[in-house]
Write a protein that holds these residues in place. Structure first.
Motif, PDB file in Angstrom:
ATOM      1  N   ARG A   1     -74.175  31.926 -40.286  1.00  0.00           N
ATOM      2  CA  ARG A   1     -75.231  31.038 -40.785  1.00  0.00           C
ATOM      3  C   ARG A   1     -74.642  30.019 -41.764  1.00  0.00           C
ATOM      4  N   GLY A   2     -73.722  30.485 -42.594  1.00  0.00           N
ATOM      5  CA  GLY A   2     -73.109  29.590 -43.565  1.00  0.00           C
ATOM      6  C   GLY A   2     -72.231  28.533 -42.920  1.00  0.00           C
ATOM      7  N   ILE A   3     -71.389  28.944 -41.971  1.00  0.00           N
ATOM      8  CA  ILE A   3     -70.493  27.973 -41.337  1.00  0.00           C
ATOM      9  C   ILE A   3     -71.277  27.025 -40.442  1.00  0.00           C
ATOM     10  N   ASN A   4     -72.364  27.496 -39.851  1.00  0.00           N
ATOM     11  CA  ASN A   4     -73.209  26.611 -39.039  1.00  0.00           C
ATOM     12  C   ASN A   4     -73.867  25.534 -39.894  1.00  0.00           C
ATOM     13  N   CYS A   5     -74.224  25.913 -41.105  1.00  0.00           N
ATOM     14  CA  CYS A   5     -74.798  24.930 -42.026  1.00  0.00           C
ATOM     15  C   CYS A   5     -73.744  23.872 -42.374  1.00  0.00           C
ATOM     16  N   TYR A   6     -72.518  24.305 -42.538  1.00  0.00           N
ATOM     17  CA  TYR A   6     -71.425  23.364 -42.812  1.00  0.00           C
ATOM     18  C   TYR A   6     -71.205  22.427 -41.621  1.00  0.00           C
ATOM     19  N   LEU A   7     -71.340  22.965 -40.428  1.00  0.00           N
ATOM     20  CA  LEU A   7     -71.199  22.135 -39.223  1.00  0.00           C
ATOM     21  C   LEU A   7     -72.309  21.091 -39.149  1.00  0.00           C
ATOM     22  N   GLU A   8     -73.507  21.466 -39.549  1.00  0.00           N
ATOM     23  CA  GLU A   8     -74.606  20.494 -39.629  1.00  0.00           C
ATOM     24  C   GLU A   8     -74.239  19.372 -40.594  1.00  0.00           C
ATOM     25  N   PHE A   9     -73.698  19.768 -41.743  1.00  0.00           N
ATOM     26  CA  PHE A   9     -73.289  18.799 -42.762  1.00  0.00           C
ATOM     27  C   PHE A   9     -72.226  17.840 -42.219  1.00  0.00           C
ATOM     28  N   CYS A  10     -71.326  18.369 -41.380  1.00  0.00           N
ATOM     29  CA  CYS A  10     -70.242  17.555 -40.823  1.00  0.00           C
ATOM     30  C   CYS A  10     -70.668  16.760 -39.594  1.00  0.00           C
ATOM     31  N   GLY A  11     -71.903  16.964 -39.144  1.00  0.00           N
ATOM     32  CA  GLY A  11     -72.377  16.275 -37.937  1.00  0.00           C
ATOM     33  C   GLY A  11     -71.821  16.862 -36.662  1.00  0.00           C
ATOM     34  N   LYS A  12     -71.464  18.141 -36.696  1.00  0.00           N
ATOM     35  CA  LYS A  12     -70.894  18.806 -35.516  1.00  0.00           C
ATOM     36  C   LYS A  12     -71.798  19.958 -35.074  1.00  0.00           C
ATOM     37  N   ASP A  13     -73.071  19.655 -34.946  1.00  0.00           N
ATOM     38  CA  ASP A  13     -74.046  20.674 -34.540  1.00  0.00           C
ATOM     39  C   ASP A  13     -73.689  21.313 -33.205  1.00  0.00           C
ATOM     40  N   HIS A  14     -73.058  20.539 -32.321  1.00  0.00           N
ATOM     41  CA  HIS A  14     -72.734  21.044 -30.983  1.00  0.00           C
ATOM     42  C   HIS A  14     -71.645  22.124 -31.027  1.00  0.00           C
ATOM     43  N   TRP A  15     -71.018  22.321 -32.182  1.00  0.00           N
ATOM     44  CA  TRP A  15     -70.004  23.364 -32.316  1.00  0.00           C
ATOM     45  C   TRP A  15     -70.572  24.651 -32.925  1.00  0.00           C
ATOM     46  N   LYS A  16     -71.849  24.670 -33.200  1.00  0.00           N
ATOM     47  CA  LYS A  16     -72.440  25.825 -33.876  1.00  0.00           C
ATOM     48  C   LYS A  16     -72.169  27.123 -33.129  1.00  0.00           C
ATOM     49  N   LEU A  17     -71.924  28.186 -33.896  1.00  0.00           N
ATOM     50  CA  LEU A  17     -71.648  29.494 -33.313  1.00  0.00           C
ATOM     51  C   LEU A  17     -72.946  30.255 -33.074  1.00  0.00           C
ATOM     52  N   PRO A  18     -73.073  30.918 -31.939  1.00  0.00           N
ATOM     53  CA  PRO A  18     -74.267  31.744 -31.704  1.00  0.00           C
ATOM     54  C   PRO A  18     -74.213  33.017 -32.540  1.00  0.00           C
ATOM     55  N   PHE A  19     -75.368  33.455 -32.991  1.00  0.00           N
ATOM     56  CA  PHE A  19     -75.441  34.704 -33.754  1.00  0.00           C
ATOM     57  C   PHE A  19     -75.255  35.886 -32.812  1.00  0.00           C
ATOM     58  N   ILE A  20     -74.852  37.000 -33.379  1.00  0.00           N
ATOM     59  CA  ILE A  20     -74.728  38.207 -32.565  1.00  0.00           C
ATOM     60  C   ILE A  20     -76.047  38.974 -32.631  1.00  0.00           C
ATOM     61  N   LYS A  21     -76.372  39.627 -31.558  1.00  0.00           N
ATOM     62  CA  LYS A  21     -77.602  40.409 -31.514  1.00  0.00           C
ATOM     63  C   LYS A  21     -77.321  41.812 -32.013  1.00  0.00           C
ATOM     64  N   LYS A  22     -78.130  42.230 -32.972  1.00  0.00           N
ATOM     65  CA  LYS A  22     -77.975  43.585 -33.508  1.00  0.00           C
ATOM     66  C   LYS A  22     -78.857  44.537 -32.705  1.00  0.00           C
TER      67      LYS A  22
END
Length: 267
Positions: free
Chosen positions: A62-83
């Motif tokens: 969640r944290g690194i995905n937020c950073y990717l949003e900040f960098c304008g690289k939303d398409h690189w977002k990592l999927p969460f794992i299912k618990k």
């Protein structure tokens, strides 16, 4: 870049703890990999899976995905794992043990802690919500809690508990302020409550693993559904945004499953 990211998080009005967590996720990534690339992100996720529990993995993602949003690289977002959800509730105090604890506290004159347990189990409040109760809330019969998004949740105090608590308050000659305070007159801490509850569990011979603040919120939910089977209403009362979160209370505890098996399976 780090300073700009923190400014970005602050502007999104995230809590200080969330900002700290997201910053750590970014710092952890760059401590392992020199550049932000899609391949390095995939390796980062593998590292998280090998190192942390699922809940922590998703927190870091969640944290690194937020950073990717900040960098304008939303398409690189990592999927969460299912618990994988367990097919039973763990460490939930039974209604019998709850009533035994409640009655024992009252019998032995621990009225303060009698009301702590009674309020936790009869309101379904989260512990950080519970410590916000004031004498004024008891008088009006509810407390309004506002979430980060500005949503209102009303936590009701059942009439019998309200009247009993008012009698206690009047006896203590209190007219205002936080309902539960420590010996210095400050609002009681969540840690202080959890620690004392464990001591009472040992005193009365109850499994300490089922005597903790959130266990009484679980007890509220289970007892509510047993008496009034309305999952949507329970979701509202608990403050769940997704009713799927509330469905777990339709499950039995592991102890209840054991009792059913012992009663039913005779072949």
């Amino acid at each position: 870049m780090e300073h700009l990211f923190e400014t970005y998080l602050t502007q999104r009005k995230l809590s200080p703890n969330t900002i700290k967590s997201y910053n750590y996720s970014r710092e952890l990534f760059f401590s392992l990999y020199p550049r932000l690339t899609q391949r390095n992100l995939e390796q980062y996720k593998l590292y998280l899976l090998e190192t942390y529990r699922p809940q922590t993995v998703n927190l870091r993602i969640r944290g690194i995905n937020c950073y990717l949003e900040f960098c304008g690289k939303d398409h690189w977002k990592l999927p969460f794992i299912k618990k994988q959800q367990k097919p039973f509730l763990e460490n939930v105090i039974s209604e019998a043990d709850y009533l035994y604890l409640l009655n024992s506290l009252k019998r032995d004159g621990y009225l303060y802690w009698y009301f702590v347990v009674h309020f936790l189990a009869s309101t379904g409040a989260r512990i950080h919500e519970f410590v916000q109760f004031k004498v004024e809330h008891v008088r009006c019969g509810y407390i309004d809690i506002y979430s980060k998004g500005g949503k209102l949740r009303r936590i009701y105090i059942p009439k019998p508990l309200q009247q009993e608590a008012l009698d206690w308050i009047n006896t203590e000659q209190r007219t205002s302020g936080f309902l539960f305070t420590n010996r210095y007159g400050d609002r009681i801490t969540c840690r202080g409550i959890a620690s004392q509850l464990k001591k009472f569990a040992l005193l009365y011979g109850i499994d300490p693993n089922v005597v903790y603040p959130h266990s009484f919120r679980h007890r509220f939910a289970k007892s509510f559904l047993e008496r009034f089977n309305d999952l949507a209403l329970l979701a509202d009362l608990l403050g769940h945004e997704n009713i799927e979160t509330t469905r777990i209370y339709l499950r039995r505890s592991s102890r209840e499953q054991r009792e059913v098996i012992d009663q039913v399976v005779n072949w």
